[in-house]
Motif scaffolding. Structure first.
Motif, PDB file in Angstrom:
ATOM      1  N   TYR A  75      16.279  -6.067   0.024  1.00  0.00           N
ATOM      2  CA  TYR A  75      15.347  -5.160  -1.132  1.00  0.00           C
ATOM      3  C   TYR A  75      14.275  -6.363  -1.212  1.00  0.00           C
ATOM      4  CZ  TYR A  75      13.900  -3.360  -5.636  1.00  0.00           C
ATOM      5  OH  TYR A  75      13.057  -2.795  -6.237  1.00  0.00           O
ATOM      6  N   ALA A  76      14.379  -7.771  -1.347  1.00  0.00           N
ATOM      7  CA  ALA A  76      13.534  -8.394  -1.680  1.00  0.00           C
ATOM      8  C   ALA A  76      12.241  -8.648  -0.323  1.00  0.00           C
ATOM      9  CB  ALA A  76      13.905 -10.051  -2.186  1.00  0.00           C
ATOM     10  N   TYR A  77      13.149  -8.878   0.657  1.00  0.00           N
ATOM     11  CA  TYR A  77      12.249  -8.890   1.948  1.00  0.00           C
ATOM     12  C   TYR A  77      11.442  -7.693   2.187  1.00  0.00           C
ATOM     13  CZ  TYR A  77      14.710 -13.067   3.892  1.00  0.00           C
ATOM     14  OH  TYR A  77      15.250 -14.143   3.960  1.00  0.00           O
ATOM     15  N   CYS A  78      12.038  -6.471   2.072  1.00  0.00           N
ATOM     16  CA  CYS A  78      11.153  -5.210   2.262  1.00  0.00           C
ATOM     17  C   CYS A  78      10.187  -4.974   1.103  1.00  0.00           C
ATOM     18  CB  CYS A  78      12.041  -4.045   2.342  1.00  0.00           C
ATOM     19  SG  CYS A  78      13.249  -4.005   3.868  1.00  0.00           S
ATOM     20  N   ARG A  79      10.450  -5.440   0.153  1.00  0.00           N
ATOM     21  CA  ARG A  79       9.269  -5.238  -1.028  1.00  0.00           C
ATOM     22  C   ARG A  79       8.259  -6.187  -0.654  1.00  0.00           C
ATOM     23  NH1 ARG A  79       8.374  -2.741  -5.200  1.00  0.00           N
ATOM     24  NH2 ARG A  79      10.374  -1.833  -5.903  1.00  0.00           N
ATOM     25  N   VAL A  80       8.446  -7.376  -0.215  1.00  0.00           N
ATOM     26  CA  VAL A  80       7.356  -8.151   0.457  1.00  0.00           C
ATOM     27  C   VAL A  80       6.455  -7.643   1.315  1.00  0.00           C
ATOM     28  CG1 VAL A  80       6.477 -10.398   1.341  1.00  0.00           C
ATOM     29  CG2 VAL A  80       8.303 -10.584  -0.431  1.00  0.00           C
ATOM     30  N   GLY A  81       7.163  -7.041   2.415  1.00  0.00           N
ATOM     31  CA  GLY A  81       6.531  -6.118   3.424  1.00  0.00           C
ATOM     32  C   GLY A  81       5.686  -4.973   2.888  1.00  0.00           C
ATOM     33  N   TYR A  82       6.323  -4.281   1.998  1.00  0.00           N
ATOM     34  CA  TYR A  82       5.858  -3.167   1.327  1.00  0.00           C
ATOM     35  C   TYR A  82       4.611  -3.550   0.686  1.00  0.00           C
ATOM     36  CZ  TYR A  82       4.908   0.719  -2.316  1.00  0.00           C
ATOM     37  OH  TYR A  82       4.445   1.360  -2.931  1.00  0.00           O
ATOM     38  N   HIS A  83       4.509  -4.493  -0.281  1.00  0.00           N
ATOM     39  CA  HIS A  83       3.184  -4.863  -0.926  1.00  0.00           C
ATOM     40  C   HIS A  83       2.051  -5.576   0.020  1.00  0.00           C
ATOM     41  CE1 HIS A  83       3.993  -3.741  -4.924  1.00  0.00           C
ATOM     42  NE2 HIS A  83       5.157  -4.042  -4.762  1.00  0.00           N
ATOM     43  N   ARG A  84       2.568  -6.412   0.840  1.00  0.00           N
ATOM     44  CA  ARG A  84       1.768  -6.869   1.965  1.00  0.00           C
ATOM     45  C   ARG A  84       0.957  -5.689   2.500  1.00  0.00           C
ATOM     46  NH1 ARG A  84      -0.201 -12.406   2.306  1.00  0.00           N
ATOM     47  NH2 ARG A  84       1.507 -13.333   1.187  1.00  0.00           N
ATOM     48  N   GLY A  85       1.835  -4.745   2.908  1.00  0.00           N
ATOM     49  CA  GLY A  85       1.403  -3.696   3.697  1.00  0.00           C
ATOM     50  C   GLY A  85       0.383  -2.798   3.042  1.00  0.00           C
ATOM     51  N   LEU A  86       0.575  -2.533   1.597  1.00  0.00           N
ATOM     52  CA  LEU A  86      -0.304  -2.349   0.727  1.00  0.00           C
ATOM     53  C   LEU A  86      -1.745  -2.812   0.911  1.00  0.00           C
ATOM     54  CD1 LEU A  86       1.586  -0.912  -2.259  1.00  0.00           C
ATOM     55  CD2 LEU A  86       0.901   0.513  -0.536  1.00  0.00           C
ATOM     56  N   ASP A  87      -1.765  -4.074   0.994  1.00  0.00           N
ATOM     57  CA  ASP A  87      -2.763  -4.965   0.852  1.00  0.00           C
ATOM     58  C   ASP A  87      -3.547  -4.553   2.258  1.00  0.00           C
ATOM     59  OD1 ASP A  87      -2.325  -5.814  -1.334  1.00  0.00           O
ATOM     60  OD2 ASP A  87      -1.462  -7.897  -0.445  1.00  0.00           O
ATOM     61  N   ALA A  88      -2.669  -4.736   3.463  1.00  0.00           N
ATOM     62  CA  ALA A  88      -3.348  -4.210   4.597  1.00  0.00           C
ATOM     63  C   ALA A  88      -4.010  -3.037   4.654  1.00  0.00           C
ATOM     64  CB  ALA A  88      -2.205  -4.473   5.656  1.00  0.00           C
ATOM     65  N   LEU A  89      -3.168  -1.766   4.020  1.00  0.00           N
ATOM     66  CA  LEU A  89      -3.617  -0.558   4.335  1.00  0.00           C
ATOM     67  C   LEU A  89      -5.105  -0.293   3.470  1.00  0.00           C
ATOM     68  CD1 LEU A  89      -0.659   1.478   3.685  1.00  0.00           C
ATOM     69  CD2 LEU A  89      -1.926   1.516   6.003  1.00  0.00           C
ATOM     70  N   ARG A  90      -5.049  -0.987   2.498  1.00  0.00           N
ATOM     71  CA  ARG A  90      -6.402  -0.951   1.608  1.00  0.00           C
ATOM     72  C   ARG A  90      -7.606  -1.697   2.326  1.00  0.00           C
ATOM     73  NH1 ARG A  90      -2.629  -2.512  -2.879  1.00  0.00           N
ATOM     74  NH2 ARG A  90      -2.299  -0.493  -3.919  1.00  0.00           N
ATOM     75  N   ALA A  91      -7.290  -2.737   3.134  1.00  0.00           N
ATOM     76  CA  ALA A  91      -8.183  -3.720   3.746  1.00  0.00           C
ATOM     77  C   ALA A  91      -8.607  -2.795   5.053  1.00  0.00           C
ATOM     78  CB  ALA A  91      -7.649  -5.044   4.314  1.00  0.00           C
ATOM     79  N   ALA A  92      -7.808  -1.740   5.436  1.00  0.00           N
ATOM     80  CA  ALA A  92      -8.122  -0.736   6.840  1.00  0.00           C
ATOM     81  C   ALA A  92      -8.980   0.352   6.234  1.00  0.00           C
ATOM     82  CB  ALA A  92      -6.956  -0.530   7.430  1.00  0.00           C
ATOM     83  N   GLY A  93      -8.865   0.426   5.048  1.00  0.00           N
ATOM     84  CA  GLY A  93      -9.589   1.891   4.314  1.00  0.00           C
ATOM     85  C   GLY A  93      -9.025   2.732   3.691  1.00  0.00           C
ATOM     86  N   TRP A  94      -7.762   2.527   3.747  1.00  0.00           N
ATOM     87  CA  TRP A  94      -6.867   3.597   2.851  1.00  0.00           C
ATOM     88  C   TRP A  94      -7.249   3.630   1.401  1.00  0.00           C
ATOM     89  CZ3 TRP A  94      -2.164   2.796  -0.416  1.00  0.00           C
ATOM     90  CH2 TRP A  94      -1.566   3.922  -0.456  1.00  0.00           C
ATOM     91  N   ARG A  95      -7.355   4.630   0.784  1.00  0.00           N
ATOM     92  CA  ARG A  95      -7.647   4.806  -0.578  1.00  0.00           C
ATOM     93  C   ARG A  95      -6.629   5.153  -1.480  1.00  0.00           C
ATOM     94  NH1 ARG A  95      -9.994   0.862   0.642  1.00  0.00           N
ATOM     95  NH2 ARG A  95     -12.022   0.780   1.128  1.00  0.00           N
ATOM     96  N   GLY A  96      -5.497   5.243  -1.150  1.00  0.00           N
ATOM     97  CA  GLY A  96      -4.280   5.564  -1.881  1.00  0.00           C
ATOM     98  C   GLY A  96      -3.785   7.043  -1.485  1.00  0.00           C
ATOM     99  N   SER A  97      -4.498   7.821  -0.451  1.00  0.00           N
ATOM    100  CA  SER A  97      -4.113   8.873  -0.044  1.00  0.00           C
ATOM    101  C   SER A  97      -4.372   9.253   1.562  1.00  0.00           C
ATOM    102  CB  SER A  97      -4.253  10.369  -0.713  1.00  0.00           C
ATOM    103  OG  SER A  97      -6.067  10.248  -0.527  1.00  0.00           O
ATOM    104  N   GLY A  98      -3.502   9.850   2.163  1.00  0.00           N
ATOM    105  CA  GLY A  98      -3.912  10.119   3.718  1.00  0.00           C
ATOM    106  C   GLY A  98      -2.661   9.725   4.383  1.00  0.00           C
ATOM    107  N   TYR A  99      -2.663   9.928   5.744  1.00  0.00           N
ATOM    108  CA  TYR A  99      -1.628   9.587   6.495  1.00  0.00           C
ATOM    109  C   TYR A  99      -1.513   8.270   7.092  1.00  0.00           C
ATOM    110  CZ  TYR A  99      -1.316  14.743   6.176  1.00  0.00           C
ATOM    111  OH  TYR A  99      -1.313  15.906   6.030  1.00  0.00           O
ATOM    112  N   VAL A 100      -0.350   7.776   7.194  1.00  0.00           N
ATOM    113  CA  VAL A 100      -0.195   6.414   7.755  1.00  0.00           C
ATOM    114  C   VAL A 100       1.105   6.746   8.645  1.00  0.00           C
ATOM    115  CG1 VAL A 100       0.555   4.071   7.606  1.00  0.00           C
ATOM    116  CG2 VAL A 100      -0.963   5.042   5.603  1.00  0.00           C
ATOM    117  N   ARG A 101       1.121   7.029   9.866  1.00  0.00           N
ATOM    118  CA  ARG A 101       1.930   7.566  10.706  1.00  0.00           C
ATOM    119  C   ARG A 101       2.842   6.517  11.528  1.00  0.00           C
ATOM    120  NH1 ARG A 101       1.147  12.934  10.238  1.00  0.00           N
ATOM    121  NH2 ARG A 101      -0.787  13.608   9.952  1.00  0.00           N
TER     122      ARG A 101
END
Length: 154
Positions: A75-101
Protein backbone atom coordinates in the motif's frame (compact mmCIF):
# COMPACT_ATOMS: atom_id res chain seq x y z
CA UNK A 1 -33.82 6.91 -16.51
CA UNK A 2 -30.03 7.02 -16.15
CA UNK A 3 -28.30 10.30 -16.82
CA UNK A 4 -26.18 10.40 -19.94
CA UNK A 5 -23.08 12.56 -19.62
CA UNK A 6 -22.78 15.30 -22.22
CA UNK A 7 -19.33 16.36 -23.32
CA UNK A 8 -19.34 19.69 -25.16
CA UNK A 9 -15.60 19.68 -25.87
CA UNK A 10 -14.63 19.20 -29.51
CA UNK A 11 -13.10 15.75 -29.86
CA UNK A 12 -14.25 14.54 -26.43
CA UNK A 13 -12.07 14.04 -23.39
CA UNK A 14 -8.34 14.64 -23.74
CA UNK A 15 -5.89 11.76 -23.50
CA UNK A 16 -2.67 12.12 -21.51
CA UNK A 17 0.45 10.10 -22.19
CA UNK A 18 3.30 10.22 -19.70
CA UNK A 19 6.83 10.84 -20.92
CA UNK A 20 9.17 7.85 -20.92
CA UNK A 21 11.59 7.44 -18.03
CA UNK A 22 15.14 8.67 -18.63
CA UNK A 23 17.23 6.01 -20.38
CA UNK A 24 19.50 5.28 -17.40
CA UNK A 25 16.48 4.80 -15.12
CA UNK A 26 14.76 2.53 -17.64
CA UNK A 27 17.94 0.47 -18.06
CA UNK A 28 18.39 0.12 -14.29
CA UNK A 29 14.74 -0.89 -13.91
CA UNK A 30 14.99 -3.53 -16.64
CA UNK A 31 18.19 -4.90 -15.09
CA UNK A 32 16.48 -5.10 -11.69
CA UNK A 33 13.53 -6.96 -13.20
CA UNK A 34 15.90 -9.60 -14.63
CA UNK A 35 17.24 -10.48 -11.18
CA UNK A 36 15.97 -13.40 -9.11
CA UNK A 37 13.13 -12.39 -6.75
CA UNK A 38 15.40 -12.37 -3.68
CA UNK A 39 17.68 -9.77 -5.27
CA UNK A 40 15.02 -7.87 -7.23
CA UNK A 41 13.54 -5.92 -4.30
CA UNK A 42 16.87 -4.42 -3.25
CA UNK A 43 17.66 -3.48 -6.85
CA UNK A 44 14.22 -1.92 -7.34
CA UNK A 45 14.66 0.03 -4.10
CA UNK A 46 17.96 1.39 -5.44
CA UNK A 47 16.21 2.44 -8.66
CA UNK A 48 13.42 4.17 -6.72
CA UNK A 49 15.94 5.89 -4.44
CA UNK A 50 18.06 7.13 -7.36
CA UNK A 51 15.12 7.99 -9.65
CA UNK A 52 12.12 8.63 -7.36
CA UNK A 53 10.01 9.64 -10.37
CA UNK A 54 10.42 6.14 -11.88
CA UNK A 55 6.82 5.04 -11.38
CA UNK A 56 7.44 1.49 -12.56
CA UNK A 57 9.88 0.94 -9.70
CA UNK A 58 7.28 1.96 -7.08
CA UNK A 59 4.62 -0.23 -8.68
CA UNK A 60 6.94 -3.24 -8.82
CA UNK A 61 8.07 -2.73 -5.23
CA UNK A 62 4.38 -2.81 -4.32
CA UNK A 63 3.83 -5.97 -6.36
CA UNK A 64 6.80 -7.68 -4.69
CA UNK A 65 5.51 -6.75 -1.23
CA UNK A 66 1.99 -7.94 -2.05
CA UNK A 67 3.39 -11.21 -3.40
CA UNK A 68 4.89 -11.81 0.03
CA UNK A 69 1.70 -10.90 1.88
CA UNK A 70 3.11 -7.56 3.07
CA UNK A 71 0.03 -5.56 2.07
CA UNK A 72 0.67 -2.51 4.26
CA UNK A 73 4.10 -2.18 2.66
CA UNK A 74 2.56 -2.70 -0.80
CA UNK A 75 0.00 0.00 0.00
CA UNK A 76 2.78 2.43 0.93
CA UNK A 77 4.85 1.76 -2.20
CA UNK A 78 1.82 2.07 -4.45
CA UNK A 79 0.68 5.28 -2.77
CA UNK A 80 4.07 6.84 -3.52
CA UNK A 81 3.82 5.70 -7.15
CA UNK A 82 0.28 7.01 -7.38
CA UNK A 83 1.14 10.47 -6.00
CA UNK A 84 4.32 10.73 -8.07
CA UNK A 85 2.18 9.70 -11.03
CA UNK A 86 -0.37 12.44 -10.38
CA UNK A 87 2.51 14.94 -10.39
CA UNK A 88 3.77 13.51 -13.70
CA UNK A 89 0.28 13.60 -15.21
CA UNK A 90 -0.16 17.24 -14.25
CA UNK A 91 3.25 18.06 -15.74
CA UNK A 92 2.12 16.32 -18.95
CA UNK A 93 -0.96 18.54 -19.18
CA UNK A 94 -3.61 16.44 -17.39
CA UNK A 95 -6.07 18.69 -15.59
CA UNK A 96 -7.98 16.21 -13.47
CA UNK A 97 -10.07 14.66 -16.21
CA UNK A 98 -9.50 12.75 -19.38
CA UNK A 99 -8.03 9.43 -20.33
CA UNK A 100 -4.81 7.79 -19.21
CA UNK A 101 -4.80 4.52 -21.10
CA UNK A 102 -3.21 1.12 -20.55
CA UNK A 103 -2.39 0.97 -24.27
CA UNK A 104 0.38 3.53 -23.68
CA UNK A 105 3.39 1.74 -22.11
CA UNK A 106 4.64 4.95 -20.49
CA UNK A 107 1.40 5.10 -18.47
CA UNK A 108 1.89 1.64 -16.96
CA UNK A 109 3.83 2.71 -13.86
CA UNK A 110 1.07 5.08 -12.81
CA UNK A 111 -1.76 2.72 -13.68
CA UNK A 112 -0.13 -0.26 -11.93
CA UNK A 113 0.47 1.96 -8.87
CA UNK A 114 -3.20 2.95 -8.85
CA UNK A 115 -4.37 -0.63 -9.36
CA UNK A 116 -1.97 -1.85 -6.65
CA UNK A 117 -3.07 0.88 -4.27
CA UNK A 118 -6.67 -0.24 -4.67
CA UNK A 119 -5.88 -3.93 -4.29
CA UNK A 120 -3.65 -3.31 -1.28
CA UNK A 121 -6.29 -1.09 0.30
CA UNK A 122 -8.80 -3.93 -0.10
CA UNK A 123 -6.33 -6.38 1.45
CA UNK A 124 -6.00 -4.25 4.58
CA UNK A 125 -9.72 -3.53 4.84
CA UNK A 126 -9.74 0.04 3.57
CA UNK A 127 -12.75 -0.57 1.36
CA UNK A 128 -13.58 3.07 0.58
CA UNK A 129 -10.07 3.61 -0.81
CA UNK A 130 -10.28 0.36 -2.79
CA UNK A 131 -13.58 1.49 -4.32
CA UNK A 132 -12.24 4.95 -5.10
CA UNK A 133 -9.19 3.50 -6.87
CA UNK A 134 -11.31 1.05 -8.88
CA UNK A 135 -13.62 3.87 -9.96
CA UNK A 136 -10.71 6.11 -10.89
CA UNK A 137 -9.19 3.35 -13.05
CA UNK A 138 -12.47 3.02 -14.94
CA UNK A 139 -12.63 6.79 -15.47
CA UNK A 140 -9.07 6.88 -16.77
CA UNK A 141 -9.50 3.98 -19.18
CA UNK A 142 -13.08 2.69 -19.50
CA UNK A 143 -12.87 -0.97 -20.43
CA UNK A 144 -9.08 -0.85 -20.34
CA UNK A 145 -7.11 -3.75 -18.93
CA UNK A 146 -3.47 -4.17 -18.00
CA UNK A 147 -1.76 -5.60 -21.08
CA UNK A 148 0.21 -8.20 -19.12
CA UNK A 149 0.67 -9.41 -15.57
CA UNK A 150 -1.53 -9.63 -12.55
CA UNK A 151 -1.61 -8.14 -9.11
CA UNK A 152 -1.10 -10.72 -6.35
CA UNK A 153 -4.29 -11.64 -4.54
CA UNK A 154 -4.59 -11.16 -0.79
Amino acid sequence: MAATPIDLRPGGLPETVLDPAPSPAAAAFEAAMELPPDDRVAALARVAAHWPRMLEAWAELGRCAASSGRHVEAYAYCRVGYHRGLDALRAAGWRGSGYVRWTEPTNHGFLWSLLGLGRSAAAIGEDDEADRCAGFLVQLDPGGEPPTGEWPQA
